[in-house]
Design a protein around this motif. Structure first.
Motif: not given
Length: 141
Positions: A22-23, A27-33, A118-120
């Motif tokens: 899940r982390l 993280t991958r989603e957060a780095l996508a931009p 922090a969300d997790l």
């Protein structure tokens, strides 16, 4: 009794890996931009914190093989986030340093990763987060 202990251990390992997945996903989603991988993000962060480093030193910080560090730097350089330059102390060696754009991107990436984390972990009470951090550091060390 032994079977129950074994089941509990399997449950603990499965829960740990589920949280890890899940982390990683967050993280991958957060780095996508920024179109960077977690490894590239870590490398950029190390360079921002430590300044110019030789590839071998970067590899040591990341705990990866020097050849892998070269690949990471190649990708970051292609994105304009780092640059290579000769080491003034040894012209045969190369230093890697973040560009101005790399420093800006690194700050934004760091903030995005902190938000994802922090969300997790924000669902835990502060005392539970502290205890989890202590336990994880114990296992890591």
């Amino acid at each position: 009794m032994a079977a129950a202990a074994e089941d509990a251990e399997d449950g603990l390992a499965e829960a740990f890996w589920a949280v890890t997945r899940r982390l990683r996903h967050r993280t991958r989603e957060a780095l996508a931009p920024w179109d960077v991988t977690p490894g590239q993000s870590r490398a950029l962060g190390v360079l921002i914190r430590h300044g110019a480093l030789r590839l071998s030193a970067l590899a040591e910080h990341l705990r990866i093989a020097p050849r892998s560090a070269t690949e990471v730097v190649d990708d970051l350089e292609a994105r304009g986030l780092v640059r290579r330059r000769p080491d003034p102390a040894d012209r045969r060696a190369t230093l890697v340093t973040p560009t101005d754009g790399g420093v800006r991107a690194g700050a934004a990436i760091h903030a995005a990763r902190r938000t994802a984390t922090a969300d997790l972990f924000g669902r835990l009470a502060p005392a539970d987060r502290e205890q989890l951090a202590r336990i994880l550091r114990t296992l890591r060390d």
